[in-house]
Design a protein around this motif. Structure first.
Motif, short mmCIF file in Angstrom:
data_model
loop_
_atom_site.label_atom_id
_atom_site.label_comp_id
_atom_site.label_asym_id
_atom_site.label_seq_id
_atom_site.Cartn_x
_atom_site.Cartn_y
_atom_site.Cartn_z
N MET A 1 0.84 -1.18 0.00
CA MET A 1 0.00 0.00 0.00
C MET A 1 0.89 1.24 0.00
N HIS A 2 0.59 2.19 -0.84
CA HIS A 2 1.38 3.40 -1.00
C HIS A 2 1.00 4.42 0.09
N ASP A 3 2.00 5.03 0.74
CA ASP A 3 1.76 6.09 1.72
C ASP A 3 1.57 7.41 1.00
N LEU A 25 -8.90 9.74 -6.30
CA LEU A 25 -7.89 9.62 -5.25
C LEU A 25 -8.57 9.45 -3.88
N LEU A 26 -9.59 10.25 -3.62
CA LEU A 26 -10.35 10.14 -2.38
C LEU A 26 -10.95 8.74 -2.26
N GLU A 31 -11.35 3.35 0.17
CA GLU A 31 -11.29 1.89 -0.04
C GLU A 31 -10.04 1.27 0.59
N ASP A 32 -9.27 2.07 1.30
CA ASP A 32 -8.05 1.63 1.97
C ASP A 32 -7.04 1.03 0.99
N GLN A 70 -14.40 13.16 9.31
CA GLN A 70 -14.40 11.91 10.08
C GLN A 70 -14.05 10.72 9.18
N THR A 71 -14.55 10.73 7.96
CA THR A 71 -14.22 9.66 7.02
C THR A 71 -12.73 9.64 6.73
N LEU A 72 -12.16 10.80 6.47
CA LEU A 72 -10.72 10.87 6.22
C LEU A 72 -9.93 10.36 7.42
N ALA A 73 -10.31 10.81 8.61
CA ALA A 73 -9.59 10.41 9.82
C ALA A 73 -9.71 8.90 10.05
#
Length: 140
Positions: A1-3, A25-26, A31-32, A70-73
């Motif tokens: 997984m890319h940081d 991108l979002l 989707e992790d 909250q979704t981003l976090a």
């Protein structure tokens, strides 16, 4: 997984236009498929900018802004940014500091459309600075 670290300008465009490259991108973050990194300062900045009255027409209301953040976090990891002054726009040093902190352990992509950040391409060790479009091309 890319940081990855994603600049506020990209996240705002993703909020407004989910079908854009910024939105793609979002979606990868949600989707992790990417490891999203942020600082509390970056989330505060995102909240502040999304709260501008001119963004209401795009659905930016307190409840949608809160849910978005909250979704981003929930799909990211918080990190304390390094102190730095490498960016010609002092407001952008926070995101550069986040990238430097992550890059201590892993190579990281800093995704932005900000010219003050893009001009630093190649000058921050272990940090690949690129536009959302260029990043998405590397993922195909």
């Amino acid at each position: 997984m890319h940081d990855v670290i994603v600049d506020t300008n990209v996240l705002i465009r993703a909020f407004i236009r989910r079908e854009s490259s910024d939105g793609k991108l979002l979606q990868m973050i949600i989707e992790d498929r990417l490891q999203f990194w942020f600082s509390l300062g970056l989330l505060r900045e995102l909240h502040r900018v999304l709260s501008y009255p001119r963004l209401v027409r795009y659905g930016a209301r307190e409840e949608t802004i809160g849910a978005f953040i909250q979704t981003l976090a929930a799909h990211g990891k918080a990190i304390v940014p390094h102190k730095t002054t490498v960016c010609r726009d002092a407001d952008d040093n926070e995101i550069i500091g986040v990238a430097m902190a992550v890059a201590e352990n892993e190579p990281v992509a800093l995704i932005s459309a900000d010219k003050d950040i893009l001009v630093l391409t190649g000058s921050v060790e272990r940090v690949s600075i690129m536009t959302p479009q260029k990043f998405l091309k590397t993922q195909m």
